[in-house]
Write an enzyme that holds these catalytic residues in place. Structure first.
Site, PDB file in Angstrom:
ATOM      1  N   HIS A 143     -47.281  26.308  -7.137  1.00  0.00           N
ATOM      2  CA  HIS A 143     -47.790  25.879  -8.447  1.00  0.00           C
ATOM      3  C   HIS A 143     -47.995  27.062  -9.389  1.00  0.00           C
ATOM      4  O   HIS A 143     -48.792  26.985 -10.324  1.00  0.00           O
ATOM      5  CB  HIS A 143     -49.117  25.107  -8.298  1.00  0.00           C
ATOM      6  CG  HIS A 143     -49.064  23.985  -7.310  1.00  0.00           C
ATOM      7  ND1 HIS A 143     -48.547  22.750  -7.611  1.00  0.00           N
ATOM      8  CD2 HIS A 143     -49.448  23.928  -6.001  1.00  0.00           C
ATOM      9  CE1 HIS A 143     -48.627  21.969  -6.545  1.00  0.00           C
ATOM     10  NE2 HIS A 143     -49.161  22.656  -5.555  1.00  0.00           N
ATOM     11  N   SER A 183     -35.629  45.601 -29.168  1.00  0.00           N
ATOM     12  CA  SER A 183     -35.948  44.792 -30.345  1.00  0.00           C
ATOM     13  C   SER A 183     -35.556  45.549 -31.609  1.00  0.00           C
ATOM     14  O   SER A 183     -35.677  46.774 -31.668  1.00  0.00           O
ATOM     15  CB  SER A 183     -37.449  44.477 -30.370  1.00  0.00           C
ATOM     16  OG  SER A 183     -37.839  44.002 -31.640  1.00  0.00           O
ATOM     17  N   LYS A 227     -40.290  47.375 -27.155  1.00  0.00           N
ATOM     18  CA  LYS A 227     -39.774  46.263 -26.368  1.00  0.00           C
ATOM     19  C   LYS A 227     -38.631  46.662 -25.434  1.00  0.00           C
ATOM     20  O   LYS A 227     -37.769  47.458 -25.771  1.00  0.00           O
ATOM     21  CB  LYS A 227     -39.282  45.136 -27.280  1.00  0.00           C
ATOM     22  CG  LYS A 227     -40.364  44.444 -28.082  1.00  0.00           C
ATOM     23  CD  LYS A 227     -41.357  43.696 -27.192  1.00  0.00           C
ATOM     24  CE  LYS A 227     -40.742  42.535 -26.460  1.00  0.00           C
ATOM     25  NZ  LYS A 227     -40.229  41.493 -27.355  1.00  0.00           N
ATOM     26  N   GLU A 243     -32.419  36.302 -18.935  1.00  0.00           N
ATOM     27  CA  GLU A 243     -32.659  35.164 -19.822  1.00  0.00           C
ATOM     28  C   GLU A 243     -31.367  34.426 -20.153  1.00  0.00           C
ATOM     29  O   GLU A 243     -31.335  33.195 -20.218  1.00  0.00           O
ATOM     30  CB  GLU A 243     -33.338  35.651 -21.104  1.00  0.00           C
ATOM     31  CG  GLU A 243     -34.768  36.118 -20.874  1.00  0.00           C
ATOM     32  CD  GLU A 243     -35.384  36.761 -22.113  1.00  0.00           C
ATOM     33  OE1 GLU A 243     -36.606  36.962 -22.120  1.00  0.00           O
ATOM     34  OE2 GLU A 243     -34.636  37.073 -23.069  1.00  0.00           O
ATOM     35  N   GLN A 262      -7.143  15.397 -20.648  1.00  0.00           N
ATOM     36  CA  GLN A 262      -6.979  16.705 -21.280  1.00  0.00           C
ATOM     37  C   GLN A 262      -8.331  17.397 -21.429  1.00  0.00           C
ATOM     38  O   GLN A 262      -8.401  18.623 -21.512  1.00  0.00           O
ATOM     39  CB  GLN A 262      -6.319  16.544 -22.651  1.00  0.00           C
ATOM     40  CG  GLN A 262      -5.999  17.852 -23.353  1.00  0.00           C
ATOM     41  CD  GLN A 262      -5.106  17.641 -24.554  1.00  0.00           C
ATOM     42  OE1 GLN A 262      -3.947  17.264 -24.427  1.00  0.00           O
ATOM     43  NE2 GLN A 262      -5.657  17.851 -25.740  1.00  0.00           N
ATOM     44  N   LYS A 278     -10.272  20.547 -18.811  1.00  0.00           N
ATOM     45  CA  LYS A 278      -9.972  21.962 -18.611  1.00  0.00           C
ATOM     46  C   LYS A 278     -10.974  22.929 -19.225  1.00  0.00           C
ATOM     47  O   LYS A 278     -11.363  23.913 -18.590  1.00  0.00           O
ATOM     48  CB  LYS A 278      -8.576  22.279 -19.152  1.00  0.00           C
ATOM     49  CG  LYS A 278      -7.476  21.497 -18.460  1.00  0.00           C
ATOM     50  CD  LYS A 278      -6.142  21.679 -19.140  1.00  0.00           C
ATOM     51  CE  LYS A 278      -5.146  20.664 -18.633  1.00  0.00           C
ATOM     52  NZ  LYS A 278      -5.558  19.266 -18.948  1.00  0.00           N
TER      53      LYS A 278
END
Length: 463
Positions: A158, A279, A285, A292, A324, A327
């Protein structure tokens, strides 16, 4: 003046330009050009061998196909929407190479069985490559697990701290998933490894074709027994897309954990700079973009599966133009899987485990509470009563701002007279992990046995 279609004998006027664009598939099925030529080489060899066309014509056509193949490999082959699909484009190039005799190549076959053959050949090759990339990923996980056998991390249920586990145990859980993915792909390969050519448009052919010979030439294990089934079957693509969706789900789950683990809040791992981006506005960052994006691309693979399921759900036998649409999703899934697996293996291989953070994490929680309850059970207290005693102790610790290892012996005695000084050893995080050596458990000896099994599995692919 517009060039006459290879099938234009029945028609009195040219195809509407918008219809021509709408119905053409060459924009994407040119990916099958190599397989189309390979299948045609086997087919023409059979035509000559069976006396369906003169041997001299078969040899000339084969030489022409090899010339077209050489141009394809050199990137010199041009494809045109006017010729609709990969088959007609290849045939047009063949006719340009050797003249009208090239038209004999299409004897005893239809584009319906031809395209089915091309996709079987394509997936047969690609699934083998994808399985190889998966095997490599399992190898990377085993190596990472073995080099971090001493690292303990919080285990979760959890998304709440549950019980401490070896990092190696966690990594090998994913190795187990990816091993099953390999098995699923190899099982799907049995249905991919079937040869449809020689089925004609749907009813077979009047020519004495030798389908078994063509299958042997192309390395197929068996041929379709029913011509209608052969040209209309796309189960083999669905099976691949289904296995691919499960595989991407496994990657996505792992990516979710890597995103969490690499955050400041967790701080369990640091992903290599090569697999992250920054960033444009926030200099500090370091974003786990690869993880992701793999997580995000899982949705498009699911979409490809559901898209084809929807295409097929109402189709009568045998071939319909709807097919068709089989693909683009297949091609997209193949490329998504190959890139994702390649990047993911590199991301795990270069991932740095922040040992000081995980060690702190497993010592500052209540994930040893179950072991304290088990301690009381071994002293003779029924588990339900032991559970209540420890639950109250945890509540006491939360109130007092301490952990179970910080509780004094006097405080333990207040909770139960069964507690003795040896309880502190019982709740030490390494003890908690290493007593779990049951089959499949997180104890070091158990995980070492799991590693042996994984290595034996990997050795089977190295032979």
């Amino acid at each position: 003046m517009a060039e006459t279609k290879l099938w234009g004998g029945r028609f009195t006027k040219p195809t509407n330009e918008i219809v021509e664009e709408f119905t053409a598939s060459i924009q994407f099925d040119q990916k099958l050009a190599a397989q189309d030529i390979k299948g045609s080489l086997a087919h023409v060899k059979m035509l000559g061998r069976q006396g369906i066309i003169p041997e001299a014509d078969a040899a000339k056509i084969a030489d022409g196909l090899l010339a077209v193949q050489a141009k394809l490999m050199q990137g010199e082959l041009q494809f045109s929407v006017q010729h609709e699909d990969v088959h007609m484009n290849v045939e047009k190039h063949l006719l340009d190479e050797i003249g009208p005799v090239g038209g004999k190549l299409h004897t005893g076959r239809s584009r319906n069985d031809q395209v089915a053959l091309d996709m079987h050949l394509y997936l047969k090759e690609e699934v083998a490559e994808i399985a190889g990339l998966l095997v490599r990923l399992v190898e990377v996980l085993a190596e990472k697990a073995e080099s971090h056998l001493d690292v303990i991390i919080p285990g979760y249920t959890h998304l709440q701290r549950a019980q401490p586990v070896l990092l190696a145990h966690h990594l090998l859980a994913y190795a187990g998933m990816f091993r099953r993915d390999v098995e699923r792909l190899l099982d799907a390969q049995k249905r991919i490894d079937m040869m449809p050519l020689g089925s004609g448009a749907l009813a077979g052919t009047t020519f004495p074709v030798d389908r078994e010979f063509v299958a042997e030439e192309l390395g197929f294990a068996r041929v379709y027994e029913n011509s209608m089934d052969a040209v209309s079957d796309r189960d083999f693509i669905l099976e691949f897309l289904s296995a691919a969706s499960i595989l991407m789900m496994h990657l996505s789950r792992f990516c979710e954990e890597l995103v969490l683990w690499s955050s400041t809040e967790f701080g369990f791992v640091e992903l290599d700079d090569a697999y992250c981006t920054g960033s444009s506005i926030m200099p500090q960052k370091k974003n786990p973009d690869v993880a992701e994006l793999i997580r995000g691309k899982t949705g498009r693979v699911y979409g490809n599966l559901f898209g084809l399921l929807t295409v097929l759900k109402g189709l009568p036998l045998a071939y319909n133009k709807d097919l068709q649409e089989d693909k683009e999703g297949m091609f997209d899934t193949v490329e998504t899987l190959k890139t994702s697996l390649l990047l993911f293996a590199g991301m795990i291989e270069t991932m740095h485990v922040r040992r000081e953070n995980v060690e702190k994490a497993v010592r500052e929680d209540f994930s040893n509470a179950t072991d304290l309850a088990d301690y009381l059970v071994r002293k003779g207290l029924p588990f339900r009563q032991a559970h209540e005693v420890i639950g109250k102790l945890v509540l006491f610790c939360i109130t007092e701002g301490k952990f179970l290892a910080d509780v004094t012996m006097e405080e333990y005695k207040d909770a139960s007279e069964l507690f003795e000084a040896d309880l502190y050893e019982a709740i030490d995080v390494r003890t908690v992990v290493n007593v779990r050596n049951s089959l499949g458990g997180t104890g070091t000896e158990s995980v070492k046995r799991q590693l042996v099994q994984v290595k034996e599995w990997l050795a089977g692919f190295a032979e």
